[in-house]
Design an enzyme around this catalytic site. Structure first.
Site, PDB file in Angstrom:
ATOM      1  N   ARG A  23       1.245   1.140   7.230  1.00  0.00           N
ATOM      2  CA  ARG A  23      -0.137   0.799   6.882  1.00  0.00           C
ATOM      3  C   ARG A  23      -0.616  -0.519   7.474  1.00  0.00           C
ATOM      4  O   ARG A  23      -1.800  -0.839   7.354  1.00  0.00           O
ATOM      5  CB  ARG A  23      -0.297   0.795   5.353  1.00  0.00           C
ATOM      6  CG  ARG A  23       0.010   2.135   4.706  1.00  0.00           C
ATOM      7  CD  ARG A  23      -0.849   3.260   5.260  1.00  0.00           C
ATOM      8  NE  ARG A  23      -0.503   4.551   4.675  1.00  0.00           N
ATOM      9  CZ  ARG A  23      -1.151   5.685   4.941  1.00  0.00           C
ATOM     10  NH1 ARG A  23      -2.155   5.698   5.784  1.00  0.00           N
ATOM     11  NH2 ARG A  23      -0.779   6.819   4.384  1.00  0.00           N
ATOM     12  N   ILE A  48      -5.664   4.248 -13.972  1.00  0.00           N
ATOM     13  CA  ILE A  48      -6.694   4.334 -15.017  1.00  0.00           C
ATOM     14  C   ILE A  48      -7.137   5.797 -15.130  1.00  0.00           C
ATOM     15  O   ILE A  48      -7.231   6.497 -14.122  1.00  0.00           O
ATOM     16  CB  ILE A  48      -7.893   3.412 -14.673  1.00  0.00           C
ATOM     17  CG1 ILE A  48      -8.910   3.384 -15.787  1.00  0.00           C
ATOM     18  CG2 ILE A  48      -8.555   3.801 -13.380  1.00  0.00           C
ATOM     19  CD1 ILE A  48      -9.985   2.318 -15.584  1.00  0.00           C
ATOM     20  N   SER A  49      -7.407   6.254 -16.348  1.00  0.00           N
ATOM     21  CA  SER A  49      -7.768   7.658 -16.551  1.00  0.00           C
ATOM     22  C   SER A  49      -9.272   7.811 -16.719  1.00  0.00           C
ATOM     23  O   SER A  49      -9.863   7.251 -17.650  1.00  0.00           O
ATOM     24  CB  SER A  49      -7.054   8.197 -17.795  1.00  0.00           C
ATOM     25  OG  SER A  49      -7.649   9.423 -18.174  1.00  0.00           O
ATOM     26  N   TRP A 105      -2.875   5.889   0.059  1.00  0.00           N
ATOM     27  CA  TRP A 105      -1.787   5.095  -0.521  1.00  0.00           C
ATOM     28  C   TRP A 105      -0.799   5.988  -1.295  1.00  0.00           C
ATOM     29  O   TRP A 105       0.417   5.834  -1.211  1.00  0.00           O
ATOM     30  CB  TRP A 105      -2.438   4.095  -1.476  1.00  0.00           C
ATOM     31  CG  TRP A 105      -1.628   2.953  -1.948  1.00  0.00           C
ATOM     32  CD1 TRP A 105      -0.387   2.995  -2.533  1.00  0.00           C
ATOM     33  CD2 TRP A 105      -2.011   1.571  -1.939  1.00  0.00           C
ATOM     34  NE1 TRP A 105       0.017   1.742  -2.886  1.00  0.00           N
ATOM     35  CE2 TRP A 105      -0.966   0.849  -2.536  1.00  0.00           C
ATOM     36  CE3 TRP A 105      -3.150   0.887  -1.501  1.00  0.00           C
ATOM     37  CZ2 TRP A 105      -1.016  -0.540  -2.701  1.00  0.00           C
ATOM     38  CZ3 TRP A 105      -3.204  -0.484  -1.679  1.00  0.00           C
ATOM     39  CH2 TRP A 105      -2.134  -1.196  -2.251  1.00  0.00           C
ATOM     40  N   SER A 117      20.169  -0.309   1.656  1.00  0.00           N
ATOM     41  CA  SER A 117      20.290  -0.233   0.191  1.00  0.00           C
ATOM     42  C   SER A 117      20.207  -1.580  -0.534  1.00  0.00           C
ATOM     43  O   SER A 117      19.639  -1.635  -1.625  1.00  0.00           O
ATOM     44  CB  SER A 117      21.519   0.575  -0.234  1.00  0.00           C
ATOM     45  OG  SER A 117      22.660   0.131   0.450  1.00  0.00           O
TER      46      SER A 117
HETATM   47  C1  LIG Z   1      -1.994   6.365  10.390  1.00  0.00           C
HETATM   48  C2  LIG Z   1      -1.654   7.471   9.440  1.00  0.00           C
HETATM   49  C3  LIG Z   1      -2.349   8.674   9.515  1.00  0.00           C
HETATM   50  C4  LIG Z   1      -2.040   9.718   8.628  1.00  0.00           C
HETATM   51  N1  LIG Z   1      -2.752  10.888   8.699  1.00  0.00           N
HETATM   52  C5  LIG Z   1      -2.482  11.886   7.814  1.00  0.00           C
HETATM   53  C6  LIG Z   1      -3.226  13.110   7.839  1.00  0.00           C
HETATM   54  O1  LIG Z   1      -4.114  13.307   8.660  1.00  0.00           O
HETATM   55  N2  LIG Z   1      -2.939  14.056   6.920  1.00  0.00           N
HETATM   56  C7  LIG Z   1      -1.935  13.889   5.993  1.00  0.00           C
HETATM   57  O2  LIG Z   1      -1.709  14.791   5.173  1.00  0.00           O
HETATM   58  N3  LIG Z   1      -1.205  12.751   5.950  1.00  0.00           N
HETATM   59  C8  LIG Z   1      -1.458  11.742   6.821  1.00  0.00           C
HETATM   60  N4  LIG Z   1      -0.737  10.583   6.760  1.00  0.00           N
HETATM   61  C9  LIG Z   1       0.297  10.445   5.719  1.00  0.00           C
HETATM   62  C10 LIG Z   1       1.719  10.588   6.308  1.00  0.00           C
HETATM   63  O3  LIG Z   1       1.904  11.898   6.836  1.00  0.00           O
HETATM   64  C11 LIG Z   1       2.780  10.324   5.211  1.00  0.00           C
HETATM   65  O4  LIG Z   1       2.624  11.269   4.172  1.00  0.00           O
HETATM   66  C12 LIG Z   1       2.636   8.951   4.614  1.00  0.00           C
HETATM   67  O5  LIG Z   1       2.535   7.988   5.627  1.00  0.00           O
HETATM   68  C13 LIG Z   1       3.853   8.650   3.734  1.00  0.00           C
HETATM   69  O6  LIG Z   1       4.967   8.498   4.559  1.00  0.00           O
HETATM   70  P1  LIG Z   1       6.436   8.861   4.070  1.00  0.00           P
HETATM   71  O7  LIG Z   1       6.506  10.284   3.632  1.00  0.00           O
HETATM   72  O8  LIG Z   1       7.383   8.438   5.137  1.00  0.00           O
HETATM   73  O9  LIG Z   1       6.569   7.864   2.819  1.00  0.00           O
HETATM   74  P2  LIG Z   1       7.265   8.086   1.407  1.00  0.00           P
HETATM   75  O10 LIG Z   1       6.616   9.196   0.660  1.00  0.00           O
HETATM   76  O11 LIG Z   1       7.302   6.738   0.737  1.00  0.00           O
HETATM   77  O12 LIG Z   1       8.709   8.518   1.739  1.00  0.00           O
HETATM   78  C14 LIG Z   1       9.630   7.624   2.375  1.00  0.00           C
HETATM   79  C15 LIG Z   1      10.715   8.456   3.012  1.00  0.00           C
HETATM   80  O13 LIG Z   1      11.433   9.126   1.973  1.00  0.00           O
HETATM   81  C16 LIG Z   1      11.740  10.457   2.357  1.00  0.00           C
HETATM   82  N5  LIG Z   1      11.094  11.379   1.404  1.00  0.00           N
HETATM   83  C17 LIG Z   1      10.278  11.036   0.366  1.00  0.00           C
HETATM   84  N6  LIG Z   1       9.918  12.117  -0.327  1.00  0.00           N
HETATM   85  C18 LIG Z   1      10.508  13.170   0.277  1.00  0.00           C
HETATM   86  C19 LIG Z   1      10.516  14.575   0.034  1.00  0.00           C
HETATM   87  N7  LIG Z   1       9.872  15.122  -0.994  1.00  0.00           N
HETATM   88  N8  LIG Z   1      11.214  15.349   0.872  1.00  0.00           N
HETATM   89  C20 LIG Z   1      11.893  14.837   1.909  1.00  0.00           C
HETATM   90  N9  LIG Z   1      11.937  13.519   2.200  1.00  0.00           N
HETATM   91  C21 LIG Z   1      11.248  12.691   1.390  1.00  0.00           C
HETATM   92  C22 LIG Z   1      11.239  10.617   3.786  1.00  0.00           C
HETATM   93  O14 LIG Z   1      12.289  10.303   4.652  1.00  0.00           O
HETATM   94  C23 LIG Z   1      10.182   9.565   3.912  1.00  0.00           C
HETATM   95  O15 LIG Z   1       9.964   9.102   5.239  1.00  0.00           O
HETATM   96  C24 LIG Z   1      -1.004   9.546   7.641  1.00  0.00           C
HETATM   97  C25 LIG Z   1      -0.302   8.331   7.600  1.00  0.00           C
HETATM   98  C26 LIG Z   1      -0.615   7.310   8.479  1.00  0.00           C
HETATM   99  C27 LIG Z   1       0.165   6.009   8.380  1.00  0.00           C
END
Ligand SMILES: Cc1cc2nc3c(=O)[nH]c(=O)nc-3n(C[C@H](O)[C@H](O)[C@H](O)COP(=O)(O)OP(=O)(O)OC[C@H]3O[C@@H](n4cnc5c(N)ncnc54)[C@H](O)[C@@H]3O)c2cc1C
Length: 280
Positions: free
Chosen positions: A200, A101-102, A90, A69
Site C-alpha cells: 500500500r 463501527i456498526s 484495506w 517469525s
Molecule cells: C495496487 C493493488 C491493486 C489491487 N487491485 C485489486 C483488484 O482489482 N481486485 C481485487 O479483488 N483485489 C485487488 N487488490 C487486492 C490484492 O489482490 C490482495 O487481496 C491484497 O493486496 C491483500 O494481499 P494479501 O492477500 O497478500 O494479504 P493478506 O490477506 O494479509 O495475506 C498475507 C499472505 O498470507 C497468505 N494468505 C492469507 N490468507 C490466505 C488464504 N485464505 N489462503 C491462502 N493464503 C493466504 C498469502 O500468502 C498472503 O500473501 C489489489 C491490491 C493492490 C496492492
C-alpha cells in the site's frame, strides 16, 4: 526479560494523526518492539543479550533473509477513521483482526471524504486503475468537489429522513456512498504490517490508502525503529528482477550495450526500473 516498554511509542499512544480531510490513525496499544524481535530470535540459539549494534544487525539479518517469525511477535493496535472505499481496499489484508463501527447499531455520522482540489484528476491514459498525474484546473476541480458534496448532502439527507421515519438503521444506511467515513480498531503483527505497507506504499496503490500507509509507517517507527529501518532498506528500497531482466542486467554489466533478451514493453519496463529504482 519480560514486558517491552518503548518510551517513544508510549509518548504517542492515543494521539490522533490526521489523514485525508477528516480521517485519522491513533496507536491504541503495542506489544513488543525491536527488543522483542531480538529476544524471540535469540530463543532459537539460547543466546543472551548482546550490544545494541549486534541487536540492530540481527534484525537486519532476519529481515534480509526473510526469517519472518520473530517479527510476528510484535503486535500493534490502531484506531482508524477512513472512508469506506479505502476500507474496502484495506480489508483485503486478511492477516489482521478488526472491529468496525456498526451502522446497524449506531446512526452514521455526517462525515464524508471530499478530495482536495489538487487530487481531482482525469482517468489516467496509461494506467487503467489510476488517475492522471496532472490535477484539473482549480475552477474545474472545485466544480467536481461541489458535485461530490452535493451528492453526499442528498444521500445523507435521505438517510436522516428514513431514520426520522423510524426505518431500521440497517436499512436506512444502504444508499450511503463509499465516501462516508467509518471507524475501526485494527490489530496486526509487525510481519504482516510490513506486507501491508509494501503493497500500500507502492505507487500502484491508490493515493488515499497510500497516505494512510505513510502514517502507519511513521507510527510504527516509534514502536520498532530498527525493524522499520531494515524494512525500508531491504523491502521498500529493494528492487527484484525476473530471470530475463536479470540476464539483461548481467549482459549490461559485462559490457553489452544492445538488449539481447528483452523486447518492446518488457524492455521499457526494465529501463524504467533501472532508472527509478522502483518496481514497475
Ligand atoms: C495496487 C493493488 C491493486 C489491487 N487491485 C485489486 C483488484 O482489482 N481486485 C481485487 O479483488 N483485489 C485487488 N487488490 C487486492 C490484492 O489482490 C490482495 O487481496 C491484497 O493486496 C491483500 O494481499 P494479501 O492477500 O497478500 O494479504 P493478506 O490477506 O494479509 O495475506 C498475507 C499472505 O498470507 C497468505 N494468505 C492469507 N490468507 C490466505 C488464504 N485464505 N489462503 C491462502 N493464503 C493466504 C498469502 O500468502 C498472503 O500473501 C489489489 C491490491 C493492490 C496492492
Amino acid at each position: 526479560m519480560a514486558h517491552c516498554v518503548v518510551p517513544e511509542a508510549d509518548a504517542i499512544l492515543d494521539r490522533e494523526f490526521p489523514v485525508l480531510d477528516k480521517g485519522f490513525i491513533r496507536l491504541v496499544d503495542y506489544l513488543g518492539g525491536d527488543e522483542r524481535v531480538v529476544q524471540a530470535a535469540r530463543v532459537s540459539y539460547g543466546a543472551g543479550t548482546k550490544s545494541y549494534r549486534e541487536d540492530a544487525g540481527l534484525i537486519d539479518y532476519l529481515l534480509r533473509h526473510q526469517h519472518t517469525s520473530p517479527f510476528e511477535q510484535v503486535t500493534l493496535t490502531f484506531h482508524v477513521k477512513l472512508p469506506i472505499f479505502v476500507a474496502r481496499q484495506w480489508v483485503r489484508h486478511r492477516t489482521a483482526r478488526l472491529n468496525e463501527i456498526s451502522g446497524r447499531y449506531s446512526v452514521m455520522k455526517d462525515d464524508f471524504y471530499v478530495p482536495a482540489p489538487e487530487d481531482v484528476a482525469l482517468q489516467s491514459d496509461d494506467n487503467k486503475q489510476g488517475r492522471s498525474a496532472d490535477a484539473l484546473e482549480p475552477a474545474a476541480a472545485e466544480k467536481i468537489r461541489a458535485a461530490l458534496t452535493g451528492g453526499q448532502r442528498q444521500s445523507y439527507g435521505d438517510y436522516t429522513a428514513l431514520i426520522d421515519q423510524g426505518i431500521a438503521r440497517e436499512l436506512a444506511r444502504i444508499n450511503l456512498p463509499l465516501s462516508l467515513y467509518t471507524e475501526w480498531y485494527w490489530q496486526i503483527d509487525l510481519h504482516n504490517l510490513f506486507h501491508f505497507l509494501a503493497l500500500r506504499l507502492d505507487e500502484h496503490a491508490q493515493k488515499e490508502i497510500r497516505l494512510y500507509a505513510e502514517v502507519l509507517l511513521d507510527i510504527t517507527k516509534k514502536v520498532a525503529p530498527w525493524c522499520c529501518e531494515s524494512f525500508e532498506r531491504h523491502t521498500l528500497g529493494g528492487v527484484s528482477f525476473s530471470e530475463d531482466e536479470f540476464i539483461e542486467l548481467k549482459n549490461r554489466l559485462n559490457g553489452s550495450a544492445e538488449s539481447s533478451v528483452l523486447k518492446g514493453k518488457a524492455l521499457e519496463r526494465f529501463e524504467e526500473k533501472i532508472k527509478s529504482g522502483k518496481q514497475k
